[in-house]
Design an enzyme around this catalytic site. Structure first.
Site, PDB file in Angstrom:
ATOM      1  N   HIS A   1       0.836  -1.204   0.000  1.00 24.98           N
ATOM      2  CA  HIS A   1       0.000   0.000   0.000  1.00 24.98           C
ATOM      3  C   HIS A   1       0.870   1.253   0.000  1.00 24.98           C
ATOM      4  CE1 HIS A   1      -3.204   2.792   1.399  1.00 24.98           C
ATOM      5  NE2 HIS A   1      -2.211   3.314   2.094  1.00 24.98           N
ATOM      6  N   GLU A   2       1.869   1.295   0.892  1.00 29.23           N
ATOM      7  CA  GLU A   2       2.739   2.474   0.988  1.00 29.23           C
ATOM      8  C   GLU A   2       3.527   2.698  -0.304  1.00 29.23           C
ATOM      9  OE1 GLU A   2       2.710   4.672   3.361  1.00 29.23           O
ATOM     10  OE2 GLU A   2       1.210   3.529   4.469  1.00 29.23           O
TER      11      GLU A   2
ATOM     12  N   HIS B   1       1.679   4.431  -3.060  1.00 26.69           N
ATOM     13  CA  HIS B   1       1.702   5.899  -3.056  1.00 26.69           C
ATOM     14  C   HIS B   1       2.860   6.416  -3.912  1.00 26.69           C
ATOM     15  CE1 HIS B   1      -1.533   6.578  -0.283  1.00 26.69           C
ATOM     16  NE2 HIS B   1      -0.977   5.896   0.687  1.00 26.69           N
TER      17      HIS B   1
ATOM     18  N   GLU C   1      -5.670   7.077  -0.918  1.00 26.24           N
ATOM     19  CA  GLU C   1      -5.657   5.866  -0.100  1.00 26.24           C
ATOM     20  C   GLU C   1      -6.363   4.709  -0.808  1.00 26.24           C
ATOM     21  OE1 GLU C   1      -3.989   5.354   2.725  1.00 26.24           O
ATOM     22  OE2 GLU C   1      -3.202   7.381   2.451  1.00 26.24           O
TER      23      GLU C   1
END
Length: 427
Positions: A287-288, A291, A367
């Site tokens: 997920h990070e 970004h 997100e």
């Protein structure tokens, strides 16, 4: 939102398989306490700020700063010196008045709900260290900014913006290597399966990973986190030990002969936190890294700098308006630092609220996109379980008023994120 906390006392049907009733009640009470604290601390802040304005606190402190710098041999012509004294006194006042609230939050609310890991001595040592480090950065940067504004001529706002851009990039670059280690211990993630898996995943998406660190966040709080930093081909990943099931001190029993407490921190094994398994940690990192891959970091920097340039341009337009200074008690002088404070803190206040809301909406969109990226990496199932664990470990309350959520939440509510992952997870 407080009404939601007070009245939602049973686990909603759609949450039945996600949260048990005990965790739900703990999170409800924790968020209710935080909400009460936020209300009273916010009310105090508003009253304090209003009284400072009504009683002429800003010009009073400016005059005191002039007297102090004058005694040191710096007359009124040394405006930058007086500005630095003013800034030091203002931040000291803010630190002192904010201390009781910080103490209450740490040693009453966070302590009550099992998150605080600090002793009183560690807290004060940490607070003093933070104040000193802040001044070591704030005072030199402010003095240079004021000097640039003074000598910059008609286009000073361009030079001031470029200066703040360089300073922000330098601080982002050096923070994790030189500033953060002053407060927390960073150690390289030991060789093993997790490190190999992280490196493999980073390589698969061309993330230029150079190092992976574990930070001992458990000596301060049992909340968990993970982030990456660095520019160009020098990226590092930082994992909080509270995120890692295998590394968190909170999951380990004290060794024989230890009482579980030292002079700085205390172990609360009775409030053990789950942490995440390796597969779930990889999903969180997926997920990070999403970004980064999707350009969210760069987009945020661009938006921030566009806003900064606009603010400096409007500052250049407004700084010559004598009535602005007179309205705040400065009838005979127009100090540059006071102009910055008046315009950026007060005049731009409505604009900043609107901008903050827009950035919150954008953040939620980012997100969802980062979650979708993790799904594409095949991490949907593990991210699903990791989000549930992190919500439980951090006592997040999964029920929210839609208006409150829309205005305040930079991350989508848990149920919305899980729903977006659910179809892929089932597949």
């Amino acid at each position: 939102q407080r009404r939601v906390y007070r009245t939602t006392t049973h686990v909603p049907r759609e949450l039945g398989q996600i949260m048990d009733s005990e965790t739900f009640e703990k999170s409800r009470l924790y968020q209710l306490d935080k909400s009460t604290f936020s209300f009273w601390s916010g009310l105090y802040s508003e009253v304090e700020g209003t009284m400072i304005l009504l009683c002429g606190g800003i010009p009073f402190l400016w005059n005191v700063s002039g007297q102090i710098s004058g005694r040191a041999g710096f007359g009124p012509e040394y405006e930058i010196v007086q500005s630095l004294v003013f800034l030091l006194l203002a931040t000291l006042f803010s630190a002192v008045t904010g201390l009781p609230w910080s103490l209450y939050n740490t040693f009453v609310i966070e302590e009550k709900h099992g998150f605080n890991q600090q002793t009183l001595g560690f807290f004060f040592k940490d607070a003093i260290k933070k104040f000193i480090v802040t001044q070591c950065i704030l005072l030199p940067v402010t003095s240079l900014l004021l000097y640039i504004i003074k000598i910059g001529g008609d286009y000073f706002f361009i030079y001031a913006w470029l200066f703040t851009l360089v300073v922000s990039l330098v601080l982002v670059t050096i923070y994790a290597d030189y500033i953060a280690p002053l407060f927390d211990k960073f150690i390289p993630l030991p060789e093993g399966e997790l490190k190999q898996q992280i490196e493999t995943m980073a390589k698969s998406i061309d993330f230029p990973l150079t190092k992976v660190y574990v930070v001992e966040g458990s000596k301060r709080s049992s909340h968990s986190n993970a982030y990456f930093y660095g520019f160009f081909k020098n990226k590092r990943i930082v994992l909080f030990d509270t995120l890692l099931e295998d590394y968190s001190a909170l999951n380990k029993e004290p060794a024989e002969g230890e009482d579980g407490e030292n002079e700085e921190t205390k172990s609360k094994t009775k409030n053990k936190k789950q942490g995440c398994k390796n597969e779930e940690v990889l999903a969180v990192l997926g997920h990070e890294l999403g970004h980064w891959k999707l350009g969210h970091t760069v987009k945020n920097i661009i938006i921030s700098q566009m806003n900064s340039f606009l603010c400096f341009f409007l500052f250049a337009v407004l700084i010559g308006r004598k009535e602005l200074f007179a309205a705040f008690g400065f009838h005979d002088t127009q100090p540059t630092l006071i102009g910055l404070m008046i315009i950026f803190q007060f005049i731009f206040s409505p604009y900043n609220e609107v901008l903050s809301f827009c950035l919150t909406v954008l953040s939620r969109r980012f997100e969802f996109q980062a979650d979708a990226f993790a799904k594409e990496l095949g991490k949907a199932k593990d991210l699903y379980s990791a989000l549930i664990k992190l919500n439980k470990d951090n006592l997040g309350f999964p029920v929210s008023d839609w208006i409150f959520s829309m205005w305040h939440y930079s991350h989508p509510p848990l149920l919305e994120r899980l729903q977006a992952l659910k179809d892929s997870k089932q597949e």
